[in-house]
Design a protein around this motif. Structure first.
Motif, PDB file in Angstrom:
ATOM      1  N   ASP A 252       0.993   6.364  -7.028  1.00 31.83           N
ATOM      2  CA  ASP A 252      -0.151   7.222  -7.353  1.00 31.83           C
ATOM      3  C   ASP A 252       0.234   8.700  -7.291  1.00 31.83           C
TER       4      ASP A 252
ATOM      5  N   SER B  80       0.831  -1.207   0.000  1.00 32.48           N
ATOM      6  CA  SER B  80       0.000   0.000   0.000  1.00 32.48           C
ATOM      7  C   SER B  80       0.864   1.255   0.000  1.00 32.48           C
TER       8      SER B  80
ATOM      9  N   ARG C  71       2.313   1.605  -3.465  1.00 32.34           N
ATOM     10  CA  ARG C  71       1.284   2.031  -4.414  1.00 32.34           C
ATOM     11  C   ARG C  71       0.939   3.508  -4.220  1.00 32.34           C
ATOM     12  N   ALA C  72       0.952   3.971  -2.989  1.00 30.05           N
ATOM     13  CA  ALA C  72       0.680   5.388  -2.729  1.00 30.05           C
ATOM     14  C   ALA C  72       1.757   6.270  -3.364  1.00 30.05           C
ATOM     15  N   ARG C  73       3.009   5.823  -3.240  1.00 26.56           N
ATOM     16  CA  ARG C  73       4.099   6.567  -3.898  1.00 26.56           C
ATOM     17  C   ARG C  73       3.869   6.609  -5.400  1.00 26.56           C
TER      18      ARG C  73
END
Length: 536
Positions: A462, A455, A458-460
């Motif tokens: 996005d 997560s 994935r945030a990085r």
């Protein structure tokens, strides 16, 4: 004595910085103002005379300039434009030298050997000043590549011709077949040697694995590539160009990110200082030349300079047009593969023929006496003419090129290329991020990563996707620019808060520097990703 020289150096740095600010304020090429500033400083009362040692240019300054430009250039673009580059860097230089020799012999009365020597000195256009002007004018990419490639290689042709002509004057004999064979042998040998130095440099830098050591090795590399061929009778230029192009093509796989970040700053500063001081010192030579000119009739100097300037300019036009269109007329396959460029592009290429400090250094390096003891023929006149050609072409082309480009409409094609390039860059960034996301999915399955780690990554991902504009349309660019401005304000707020923590003694200076480095890198990344609309 040392203190006086250091004071002069500080004066030069001060003038360099001030002139750069003026150049940006009035949108003029810095090289023009620097040379004019050098001429003005040379005549300031009490200012000591500053000479430009030729060995400073040919042995100390030229190698890093050529190497840096070669590393910055794309090997693929250089290879794809090799034909026009060779036609200009070799053919145009030889043709110009021959035309100058002919005019010098019949109109000025110089012997053929001295005329060819003068032609070799003034034949090669400079690479620094015209490229700086051309890039600011958003010329088409191909014109920039050809100009840069020509500027990198033409010094080699000119310096080899210079050595041949000088040897003919000193010995009184010359063999064209022998000189031709030696010319091609020098080029082949220097290419092989330069590639070998580039290969050795990258291996040594990868073995070092330390940014400071690697940058030091990168500074040694151009001198290692240049000095040995120059010492054994070559030019050193081709070897340095070959070395730089090899490093440019293979370096990304061998050089670490830390070294690259520090090395870019280091080389940008070094080249900025070298180029600026070089143009200043070139202007400084006006005082010494003025003192020597008193022994010559003024009309003789003006006539000789005027004749050579006209021949140099006309010879470039006379060569560029046939060199552009004749190969396509003779070769249908070339015509299909590479259609003729617009005549406006060819005119711009022919017009951009600025001479630089290498020409003056070659003139200054002429010996004062021949082996028999008699004075070197026409030495001072060659100096006057070389300086005059540099001054007139630099100021004339530097001030006239923007008007010519606007008149011909050449920048329109450059703007279209600029838009297409940024569109392709946006697409490439998105595709690279998609590839990284696929790699993350594979790694998560292979290494059995926790949901929290996945997560976070994935945030990085996005965040980086959202930082890219959707396209280059004004609405998307405006949104991206607004986000960039706000991000900079947030970074500034972080800096202020970190400074308050330091002032209150809640963190150490070392911790503050580490945090600031992260903020600096983020701000630099913002500047690197910023997409501006193409200037109109």
């Amino acid at each position: 004595m040392v203190e006086a020289r250091f004071q002069i150096f500080l004066i030069l740095l001060t003038v360099l910085a001030g002139t750069a600010l003026l150049a940006r304020r009035f949108n003029i090429a810095p090289a023009i103002l620097l040379m004019l500033a050098g001429v003005g400083l040379a005549f300031v009362p009490g200012m000591p005379q500053v000479e430009l040692p030729p060995e400073l240019v040919l042995l100390l300054v030229l190698p890093p300039l050529i190497y840096s430009a070669s590393v910055a250039m794309s090997w693929r673009e250089f290879r794809n434009n090799l034909r026009p580059i060779v036609l200009l860097a070799v053919g145009a230089v030889i043709f110009t030298a021959a035309m100058v020799a002919t005019a010098a012999h019949f109109l000025i009365g110089m012997p053929w050997t001295v005329g060819f020597l003068l032609g070799a000195i003034v034949a090669p256009p400079d690479v620094v000043a015209p490229l700086a002007i051309a890039r600011r004018l958003h010329m088409p990419r191909r014109i920039l590549v050809v100009l840069e490639g020509e500027g990198l290689a033409n010094d080699a042709t000119a310096l080899i011709l210079y050595r041949f002509a000088l040897a003919a004057i000193m010995t009184g004999s010359f063999s064209l077949p022998l000189a031709t064979g030696e010319f091609f042998l020098i080029i082949a040998g220097e290419v092989a040697y330069g590639v070998g130095v580039g290969w050795l440099s990258l291996r040594a830098r990868k073995w070092a694995r330390d940014p400071q050591v690697e940058i030091t090795l990168s500074l040694i590399t151009p001198y290692l590539a240049y000095w040995l061929p120059e010492h054994v009778g070559g030019s050193g230029v081709i070897a340095t160009v070959a070395c730089g192009l090899y490093v440019s093509w293979n370096g990304p796989l061998w050089i670490s990110s830390a070294t690259r970040l520090q090395g870019i700053f280091f080389w940008d500063l070094v080249i900025y200082l070298i180029e600026g001081i070089l143009f200043l010192l070139t202007g400084f030579q006006m005082r010494a030349l003025y003192e020597k000119s008193k022994a010559f009739p003024l009309d003789e100097i003006l006539i000789a300079t005027g004749v050579v300037v006209v021949i140099v300019v006309m010879a470039r036009f006379a060569w560029v047009y046939p060199a552009t269109y004749l190969p396509r007329i003779l070769s249908p396959s070339l015509r299909r593969r590479d259609p003729s460029p617009p005549w406006q592009w060819v005119f711009t290429l022919a017009f951009t023929g600025v001479r630089g400090a290498v020409s003056l250094a070659a003139a200054l390096a002429l010996p004062f006496v021949l082996p028999g003891g008699e004075a070197f023929p026409y030495r001072d006149l060659i100096l006057f003419v070389a300086f005059g050609v540099i001054f007139i072409t630099l100021v004339g082309v530097g001030l006239g090129l923007p008007k010519v480009v606007r008149w011909l409409g050449v920048a329109e094609a450059g703007r279209s290329e600029h838009v297409a390039e940024h569109e392709a860059e946006i697409a490439a960034r998105r595709q690279a991020l998609d590839a990284a996301l696929r790699s993350l999915d594979a790694l998560a399955e292979e290494k059995e990563l926790s949901d929290e780690v996945v997560s976070l990554l994935r945030a990085r991902h996005d965040i980086r996707v959202n930082q890219l504009p959707c396209s280059l349309d004004p609405a998307s660019l405006g949104l991206s620019a607004a986000g960039t401005r706000l991000t900079r304000e947030l970074i500034a707020a972080e800096r202020t808060f970190i400074h308050e923590l330091l002032r209150d003694g809640k963190i150490t200076d070392e911790a503050r520097r580490r945090i600031e480095r992260d903020l600096d890198l983020e701000e630099a990344s913002l500047a690197n990703r910023e997409f501006q609309r193409v200037p109109l």
